[in-house]
Enzyme design. Structure first.
Site, PDB file in Angstrom:
ATOM      1  N   HIS A   8      11.649   3.628   0.574  1.00 26.34           N
ATOM      2  CA  HIS A   8      12.550   2.507   0.301  1.00 26.34           C
ATOM      3  C   HIS A   8      13.343   2.109   1.528  1.00 26.34           C
ATOM      4  O   HIS A   8      13.477   0.943   1.860  1.00 26.34           O
ATOM      5  CB  HIS A   8      13.543   2.902  -0.784  1.00 26.34           C
ATOM      6  N   ARG A  23       3.810 -11.717  -6.867  1.00 23.54           N
ATOM      7  CA  ARG A  23       2.844 -10.693  -7.241  1.00 23.54           C
ATOM      8  C   ARG A  23       3.480  -9.893  -8.370  1.00 23.54           C
ATOM      9  O   ARG A  23       4.619  -9.445  -8.241  1.00 23.54           O
ATOM     10  CB  ARG A  23       2.594  -9.807  -6.019  1.00 23.54           C
ATOM     11  N   GLU A  43      -8.121  -6.188  -3.482  1.00 20.40           N
ATOM     12  CA  GLU A  43      -7.711  -4.921  -2.875  1.00 20.40           C
ATOM     13  C   GLU A  43      -8.703  -3.816  -3.207  1.00 20.40           C
ATOM     14  O   GLU A  43      -8.775  -2.807  -2.526  1.00 20.40           O
ATOM     15  CB  GLU A  43      -6.331  -4.513  -3.402  1.00 20.40           C
ATOM     16  N   CYS A  59      -2.811 -11.173   3.027  1.00 18.33           N
ATOM     17  CA  CYS A  59      -1.378 -10.852   2.981  1.00 18.33           C
ATOM     18  C   CYS A  59      -1.067  -9.399   3.321  1.00 18.33           C
ATOM     19  O   CYS A  59       0.050  -8.948   3.147  1.00 18.33           O
ATOM     20  CB  CYS A  59      -0.786 -11.218   1.630  1.00 18.33           C
TER      21      CYS A  59
HETATM   22  C1  PEP Z   1      -1.847  -4.809   0.471  1.00 21.94           C
HETATM   23  O1  PEP Z   1      -2.260  -3.836  -0.160  1.00 21.94           O
HETATM   24  O2  PEP Z   1      -2.369  -5.202   1.527  1.00 21.94           O
HETATM   25  C2  PEP Z   1      -0.678  -5.561  -0.011  1.00 21.94           C
HETATM   26  C3  PEP Z   1      -0.310  -6.676   0.553  1.00 21.94           C
HETATM   27  O3  PEP Z   1       0.045  -5.023  -1.023  1.00 21.94           O
HETATM   28  P1  PEP Z   1       1.009  -3.769  -0.842  1.00 21.94           P
HETATM   29  O4  PEP Z   1       1.150  -3.488   0.611  1.00 21.94           O
HETATM   30  O5  PEP Z   1       2.281  -4.129  -1.486  1.00 21.94           O
HETATM   31  O6  PEP Z   1       0.249  -2.700  -1.578  1.00 21.94           O
HETATM   32 MG    MG Z   2      -1.598  -3.561  -2.185  1.00 27.22          MG
END
Ligand code: PEP
Ligand code: MG
Length: 754
Positions: free
Chosen positions: A368, A511, A610, A681
């Site tokens: 965090h 998201r 993902e 992203c």
């Molecule tokens: C990712 O997995 O690339 C993503 C953008 O989500 P997070 O980093 O929040 O898992």
């Molecule tokens: Mg992710």
């Protein structure tokens, strides 16, 4: 002066005498001599000696009652030498009936210690470091009682604090004693948040001030301590009851807390320390230093973990004693915060305008504190072993989050070079700022949309500064992670509304909750899993617990209040999952409409790519989606079967390698063929060279941490996309591993600013 020969038990008066002797006037040496005399008499010992650590690491006899006074400042021992060295090394007492028998015993004729057999030595601990050793000796062979050991430790703690508090060692011979580390040190850690900072150390957990060490009213202090312990125990029991029936990691943590909180040994040590005249706070610190010194050296990860539990427990107890949480602290300009680890909200309690950097002894980049530090653009280095014992409040420190290092008390030349680097960074930032309103077109005219990743209120402030064209990924679980309890409908709606307001009409892609895995909430039920990253997380949890997901979707629809709404689901692994999730959105929109509320003016629902499985089912997925976004952090983790949070894996697989780039290219092509908008992203989108490769592969929407937008835009403006495309597609064909170097060369060839 006549000193009453008090027994050491109930020795509040002994501590007072020591304090008076130390605080009194006269030369420092005379005061120290007085102190050892008082201790010797009180403990009915024939010898009492104080050894202090010299800056060079040697231990030096500083004062003695009973040994030859001529040995004072003459007898010195190297690190690890003799019994005193042994105590320094171990950081714990040595209680010997017959000292000369001990293998580490080293005979020093100048001290005249021949006739003494019984030996008790305890370290003077500051934090987990020994800064000196206090020894008592008796002629007759005997083992000192536990009470005597405890008493001498308390005396040693008071001495240590007073010495460190500067009450004693001023001037003359006593200079050069190593109370706190003062030499420059460089610690290697892990990068948690980018950037550089030079400033002044501020300790998040401050040691008890020497003036607060001794209590005036023992019974009252004991009551204060037992009340605080009882409150702490009740609080922990309650937390456990609230989670009855759970078998998960947070339960285990709580259960361990409970065990410690109720541990009689711990409780007794605290009470004993208070009965001997310490304040409750000082008692906590005393017991804590001992644990640190003892467990801190443990190699066994289990034992080290236990030390963390104990540390947490001590912190909690101190909070109960102070009767409140942290009060806002006055920070110096250029503050560098030093902490073991920080809770989600801790960082936000400090004055942002003065906080320049953050150094953590533990933590992980996904913790965090690290997330918040990145959101605030505060350079942060973590996993700096031994940090807190090596730095004192007010020390000069450098945070080098470019290399993942910390410099403590840096030499002037290091400071100079870091200042030069800070200057260069600032100039680059200024250049990026100038580009803020320049649209990101490649030299051959391709428009690249640069979006920002966000997740907290604090991110919104900087949105305008970055020139982002919207928020490509809003991580809604952050709100849940920084909260003490589950955010309710109103709190969720309010946050989403604020985000859309702040975006001022620019698109925001929310998201849905990506919880589970390593993002476990203390207030939420979760089962312990052997492989959390492959387990019950993200959309899987959402679909199995539709109430939670629906509440969130309802809040999103309410927050949009007739505006455009973009929602995407994390870790979709099958087309059916997406279909089911999308159906819930439709239900919530219909629900709102039935109640006469405004439906979103435009609704876009997308999937995050993902899970690698989707790459071979895009033909079925894409027609059902309004857009997709590639989460490369997770996609790479699953493609390479490499835990993204494990530092050992961190540099093992490079996303700039043919298999990764081919997978990305396949997604891009499928999206282009079906006309499905696609963005990237994951973190790689925010790194100029990686972003260059993505642009070369045909991506034109990149969403990244705010600090990435300037550098990526500069890259885009200098990039010839067609030349990049040709170069990168040639690299996709062969290659054994990373093609980073080749891409770098290519980028340089087409004069790219990366
Ligand atoms: C990712 O997995 O690339 C993503 C953008 O989500 P997070 O980093 O929040 O898992
Ligand atoms: Mg992710």
């Amino acid at each position: 002066m006549a000193i009453p020969g008090v027994a050491i038990r109930g020795q509040r008066s002994l501590l007072r005498q020591i304090r008076e002797a130390l605080a009194g006037g006269g030369p420092a040496q005379a005061r120290l001599d007085m102190v050892v005399r008082i201790i010797a008499r009180s403990m009915v010992a024939e010898v009492c000696s104080l050894y202090m650590r010299r800056a060079a690491g040697e231990m030096e006899l500083f004062a003695t009652e009973g040994l030859d006074p001529a040995a004072v400042h003459v007898t010195r021992m190297k690190q690890g030498e003799g019994l005193v060295g042994e105590i320094m090394k171990l950081g714990r007492p040595l209680n010997l009936a017959d000292a000369p028998e001990h293998p580490a015993f080293s005979y020093r004729p100048e001290t005249g210690e021949d006739p003494y057999h019984a030996f008790l030595g305890v370290p003077l601990l500051r934090g987990g470091r020994a800064i000196g050793v206090l020894v008592v000796q008796n002629r007759t062979a005997r083992v000192y009682t536990d009470d005597e050991v405890e008493d001498l430790q308390i005396v040693a703690m008071v001495l240590a604090e007073m010495v460190a508090g500067g009450e004693l060692l001023v001037g003359g011979d006593l200079k050069g004693v190593e109370i706190a580390p003062h030499r420059p040190e460089r610690l290697k850690g892990a990068k948690f948040g980018d950037g550089l900072a030079y400033g002044v150390a501020v300790l998040h957990e401050r040691p008890v001030a020497p003036s607060q060490l001794l209590s005036d009213d023992v019974p009252a202090e004991e009551t204060r301590l037992s009340t605080a312990i009882a409150t702490l125990q009740a609080q922990i029991d309650q937390m456990l009851e609230g989670n009855a029936g759970l078998v998960d990691t947070s339960f285990e943590v709580l259960d361990t807390y409970r065990m410690f909180a109720h541990d009689r040994g711990w409780n007794r040590s605290l009470v004993d320390a208070v009965r001997n005249g310490l304040t409750a706070e000082a008692a906590v610190e005393r017991v804590r230093s001992e644990h640190r010194a003892r467990l801190g050296q443990a190699r066994d990860p289990y034992l080290r973990e236990r030390l963390h539990d104990l540390e947490d427990l001590n912190d909690r107890l101190l909070r109960h004693l102070s009767g409140e949480g942290h009060t806002a602290r006055e920070l110096p300009e250029n503050a560098i915060l030093i902490a073991r680890n920080l809770g989600p909200a801790d960082l936000l309690e400090y004055d942002r305008t003065k906080l320049r950097g953050l150094l953590l002894e533990e933590g992980s980049a996904a913790s965090h504190a690290a997330i918040v530090a990145r959101a605030l653009d505060i350079p942060c280095v973590g996993r700096l072993l031994g940090l807190r014992d090596r730095v004192s409040e007010g020390d000069a420190v450098i945070v080098d989050a470019e290399s993942g290092e910390a410099y403590l008390r840096p030499r002037p030349d290091v400071v100079k070079s870091i200042q030069a680097r800070i200057e260069v960074r600032a100039q680059r930032q200024a250049e990026f700022a100038k580009l803020r309103d320049t649209p990101a077109f490649t030299r051959d005219g391709a428009k690249i949309t640069l979006l920002m990743n966000a997740g907290l209120d604090v991110d919104l402030d900087i949105m305008g500064e970055t020139g982002a064209e919207g928020i490509g990924l809003f991580r809604t679980e952050f709100q849940f992670m920084v909260a003490e309890e589950m955010p309710r409908f109103n709190a969720q709606t309010a946050l989403y509304g604020r985000v859309m307001d702040a975006a001022g009409g620019l698109p925001v892609t929310f998201r849905t909750l990506d919880l589970g895995g390593d993002k476990v909430l203390p207030y939420m039920e979760a089962e312990r899993e052997d492989n959390p990253a492959l387990g019950w997380r993200a959309i899987r949890m959402g679909l199995d617990r539709p109430a939670l997901l629906r509440l969130q979707l309802r809040a999103l629809v309410a927050a949009a209040n007739g505006r455009e709404l973009r929602i995407m689901f994390p870790l979709v692994a099958t087309v059916d999952e997406f279909r089911a999730a999308r159906a819930l959105v439709d239900i919530e929109v219909a629900w709102a409409e039935r109640r006469g509320r405004k439906a979103p003016s435009r609704l876009a629902v997308g999937a995050m790519i993902e899970a690698p499985s989707l790459i071979w089912h895009l033909d079925a997925l894409l027609p059902l989606t309004d857009f997709v976004s590639i989460g490369t952090n997770d996609l790479m983790q699953y493609m390479f079967a490499a835990d993204r949070g494990n530092p050992r894996m961190a540099d093992r697989y490079d996303p700039l390698c043919p298999p990764a780039l081919r997978a990305l290219e396949a997604i891009q092509r499928a999206c282009a063929e079906t006309g499905t908008p696609v963005s990237v992203c994951g973190e790689m989108a925010g790194r100029p060279l990686e972003a260059f490769a993505l642009v070369a592969l045909g991506f034109d929407r990149l969403s990244m941490p705010p600090a990435g937008i300037g550098p990526v835009k500069q890259m885009v403006l200098s990039c010839d996309r067609e030349a990049a495309r040709r170069g990168v597609s040639a690299l996709l064909k062969g290659g054994a591993g990373s093609v980073r170097h080749e891409i770098e060369t290519l980028a340089r060839k087409i004069s790219l600013a990366v």
